[in-house]
Design an enzyme around this catalytic site. Sequence first.
Site, PDB file in Angstrom:
ATOM      1  N   ARG A   1       0.834  -1.216   0.000  1.00 20.73           N
ATOM      2  CA  ARG A   1       0.000   0.000   0.000  1.00 20.73           C
ATOM      3  C   ARG A   1       0.858   1.252   0.000  1.00 20.73           C
ATOM      4  NH1 ARG A   1      -3.856  -2.965   4.242  1.00 20.73           N
ATOM      5  NH2 ARG A   1      -4.962  -4.060   2.594  1.00 20.73           N
TER       6      ARG A   1
ATOM      7  N   PHE B   1      -6.762  -2.489  -6.248  1.00 18.52           N
ATOM      8  CA  PHE B   1      -5.928  -3.543  -5.637  1.00 18.52           C
ATOM      9  C   PHE B   1      -5.112  -3.048  -4.440  1.00 18.52           C
ATOM     10  CE2 PHE B   1      -2.755  -3.702  -9.541  1.00 18.52           C
ATOM     11  CZ  PHE B   1      -2.328  -2.420  -9.257  1.00 18.52           C
ATOM     12  N   GLU B   2      -4.442  -3.983  -3.789  1.00 19.39           N
ATOM     13  CA  GLU B   2      -3.759  -3.748  -2.494  1.00 19.39           C
ATOM     14  C   GLU B   2      -4.764  -3.316  -1.423  1.00 19.39           C
ATOM     15  OE1 GLU B   2      -0.611  -4.524  -2.226  1.00 19.39           O
ATOM     16  OE2 GLU B   2       0.372  -4.136  -4.138  1.00 19.39           O
ATOM     17  N   GLY B   3      -5.971  -3.887  -1.486  1.00 16.66           N
ATOM     18  CA  GLY B   3      -7.048  -3.476  -0.580  1.00 16.66           C
ATOM     19  C   GLY B   3      -7.765  -2.301  -1.218  1.00 16.66           C
TER      20      GLY B   3
END
Length: 601
Positions: free
Chosen positions: A272, A411-413
């Site tokens: 992140r 993406f990446e949460g």
Amino acid sequence: MSSREAMLQKDFVVREGGSFLFDRAGEHRIFTPEDLTDEQRHIRNAARQFADRSVLPRIDAIEGKEPGLMRALLEEAGELGLLMLDIPEKYGGLEQDKTTTMLVTETLTRCASFAVSLGAHVGIGSLPLVYFGTVAQKERYLPRLATGEWIAAYALTEPGSGSDALAAKTRAELADDGTHYVLNGSKQWITNAGFADLFVVFAQVAGEHFTAFLVERDTPGFEVGPEEHKHGIKGSSTCPLVLTDVAVPAANVLGEVGKGHRIAFNILNVGRARLGTGSIGAAKYALRLAAGYAAERAQFGRTLDQFGLIRAKLGDMAVRIFAGDALGYRTAGLIDKKYAALEALSPGPDDDDFQNAVEEFTIEASILKVYGSEALDTASDEALQIHGGYGYMAEYAIERVCRDARINRIFEGTNEINRLLLAGTLLKRGMKQRVPLMKAMQAVGKALAGGAAPALDPAGDRLVPEQEQVHRMKCAALYATQQAVSRWMLQIEDQQEVLGALADVLIDVYGADSALARTLQLPADGPAAAFAADATTLFIEGARDRVFTRVKQVLCAALSGDKRDRAFAELALLDHWRPIDVFAVRERVAAAVVAAGGWPL
Ligand SMILES: Cc1cc2nc3c(=O)[nH]c(=O)nc-3n(C[C@H](O)[C@H](O)[C@H](O)COP(=O)(O)OP(=O)(O)OC[C@H]3O[C@@H](n4cnc5c(N)ncnc54)[C@H](O)[C@@H]3O)c2cc1C
């Protein structure tokens, strides 16, 4: 001097995660882009030259997925040392800090398909091994990953489990003789899957113990499906995986059985932070494209960069980038210095040190991810707007930059999950007294009930009105949090819109606090001081408007009748609008962008 020693020698202060909300703005030195070492600048320049020389000129072939090209470019990056920055020296790496890798990412995101492929390899693909691998696993894989001889991928997502990653259904059963696990299931949207050699695959041992495995591509029963056709980052490889009775040696369990979540979540936290700084890098590229185009294109007898509305866009983009750089490098420095300090106590990559350093700054990493990806979306969209119809045409780079930007919010949460995470983490830490949330909320509540805003003792005599505004924003954030916590207590977890509003407030507070601290640290008579001061003033005034709007929304949701009226009267003690000629300040920022043909610092 090793990068760890260099980081430890830096004189910025590592505070606990979330402290920005409680500390006085500018009270503690933060890490900023101005603090980069010569070596870090050198690596960044090497990455920039590589992007300009080898990647950008082949962008059409990359986007068209020319067979073998992405792999060849990754190998070329490996020859330059760009794949080994995070890998310990004894396994063939350069053992640099996270800031250095973020710098490289920031530089490469102008070619997002390539940056995503490289990022998946060096980040989510390789870092699990660096921090959680056994010596034997590291010896076998890391030297090959360091050079690009082997490429890595990370397989967490499944058709039925995206955000809810722990609900993965892929199963792993231990064979009767205990020598291997048998994996069955499917994964989807796995970056680099088309050509990766090594996959970090998450599966449920005996259907319930979430665990990471190292799976080599040529393992029988391991199949890579066809490439997806995507909206953006078209040159990156994204494929599904099908695992049918795949026998994985027991020695290839990564970390401990049942502890896969430690790997998944901590690696994602680093991801992140990288994604956030990478997005700010792409926003700088969008700004450069926009400024370059605006300087060339003439309408009504003048180039576009002479029109006020176009200059306003350039100025706004630069303001967002300035704050993004400030909060991005501050976060990278916090993670690096904390990790360096922990590592100095017990040298060598250690999963506990890593976990502690990264987990400490969960709030900051999520803020960076959300802030960076949304700043990029706005910047790329406005840059396309400056291009007019030409920007909509594929032959102009901004068309690609806009498409490529969109994935970063997913993406990446997703940004929704990151908002819930960052606000929820602050509340949990407050309840456990890991941060002084309760005390700070009570102090603000008491002062306001007594008819006065809590006083600020400014950090020096520069930008004092800005320091006051940031202080008031923090007080307002604490006030809204207190009202929300009093209203819903532990059930606040179910109030997603309230948590989302509090997250937005925290994002703006961290951005404003970081921009201000960065500017206060610059020499007052230095070349960047005037630009930085203007960008800081503008960011803070914009953030102030957003923060108070969100705080009022929370108060209206939490309170009604007399209580709400009283709360609004108390909030008014903090809600201070400054009569600033925003257009004039922004014009100065825009003038610097136009003069530099892009990002001026
Ligand atoms: C191009 C690309 C590359 C990728 N690469 C990889 C990779 O290399 N490895 C890998 O493992 N995965 C990868 N992914 C998967 C990615 O991480 C997931 O797409 C992401 O985690 C979101 O999951 P989802 O798409 O299933 O969305 P969902 O989880 O179904 O979410 C859909 C929407 O609902 C929202 N939502 C979900 N849960 C909640 C909640 N509790 N509260 C509020 N809102 C919620 C989300 O924010 C989102 O807006 C990739 C995806 C893409 C598109």
